[in-house]
Design an enzyme around this catalytic site. Sequence first.
Site, PDB file in Angstrom:
ATOM      1  N   HIS A  79       0.770  -1.110   0.069  1.00 48.77           N
ATOM      2  CA  HIS A  79      -0.052   0.191  -0.099  1.00 48.77           C
ATOM      3  C   HIS A  79       0.899   1.213   0.057  1.00 48.77           C
ATOM      4  O   HIS A  79       0.406   2.401  -0.208  1.00 48.77           O
ATOM      5  CB  HIS A  79      -1.014   0.002   1.323  1.00 48.77           C
ATOM      6  N   ASP A 116      -2.228   2.113  -4.711  1.00 43.78           N
ATOM      7  CA  ASP A 116      -3.390   2.470  -4.331  1.00 43.78           C
ATOM      8  C   ASP A 116      -4.356   1.413  -4.388  1.00 43.78           C
ATOM      9  O   ASP A 116      -4.642   0.499  -5.401  1.00 43.78           O
ATOM     10  CB  ASP A 116      -3.990   3.545  -4.943  1.00 43.78           C
TER      11      ASP A 116
END
Length: 424
Positions: free
Chosen positions: A396, A400
């Site tokens: 992450h 995204d």
Amino acid sequence: MGTHVIKMPDIGEGIAEVELSQWHVKVGDLVVEDQVLADVMTDKAMVDIPSPVHGKVIALGGQPGEVMAVGSVLISIEVEGAGNLKESAAPVVTKEPVAPTVEAVVESKPVAAAPRPAPAPACQGPMVAREPGERPLASPAVRKHALDLGIQLRLVRGSGPAGRVLHEDLETYLAQGQSNASAPAAAAYAQRNDEEQIQVIGMRRKIAQRMQDATQRAAHFSYVEEIDVTAIEELRAHLNERHGASRGKLTLLPFLVRALVVALRDFPQMNARYDDEAQVITRLGAVHVGVATQSDVGLMVPVVRHAEARSLWDSAAEISRLANAARNGKASRDELSGSTITLTSLGALGGIVSTPVLNLPEVAIVGVNKIVERPMVIKGQVVIRKMMNLSSSFDHRVVDGMDAALFIQAIRGLLEQPATLFVE
């Protein structure tokens, strides 16, 4: 008589210390030249330490799990004559790769050492009696195989090094009719109060360290999507029926590799490595797909290089070749390094959902779960379809959530409409 003192060898690559993984001898044992004395492990490889002399072991320099400095005394052997006037470094033999990561594996070569005598069995044939609480040597894969076959592993005589139980020993045990079913039924209900402590050393320690490092450094998140694989399974069956005899059988994996290649054209941020120290993301045009493979020595990730340039059968042949090399401990450093994205599957044991751990420094790993037949509603009608989940994880820090979801949806669309895999 004299004493030959062997020091921990310099294995190269600037390594200052190694972990003593396993002794294959004990004090009092008679050894011959080239007999393997111990296994040691670096950050990159498992290494055999063979004996350079004939003699009798009189002292061991450490315990399994101990980290020893290069140049420290490894073992002392009593020999005929005066022995060595100066301590000598032991020869080394690279044994097999140990790391499941992409950049930390060295070349694996078969070991050509003198055979080690296995522990004497308590009885003849494939069956052996061990002391209560004694744990037979066996890999996790062999232990699971024994469990599936209903065999008490402690009763099986091992033919491997140091009495290690191998897959073929289980087959021999069954062939001789010594299955667990012959044990008294009451034994299955006997109370047990034994405990077993297993030191985390050697390869298991390396895997643990790398998995811990991956989960601590990367900001993992997982995304699961359901895929209807009925059409692609029908295509696979058709191709195998028509071309299987001449080109080889296709599994689902080469189709998944092809789907990755096509989907990555629109999502190049998934085919990348992240150097978190330099804060640099490197996106790669070449698609080098790591295929997570379980072997008797632990998890390995052989790499299908330039998957973007391979046909289905070419990918299938390369996956099969690499998997066999990894399982047999013969995969080279080049074959176990350099992946840009990883595909992991447990096959029929894939379960409904999983949370795969990233293969750092990659930023995406695609996990395949098992195929099951389920009733589905299509255009108002209940039909039986073959369904499969993809359970995938992403970093992450650089990926995204929306991009990850769209990427997996793209793979889903390709697999559900398999003709699109080959439309340019």
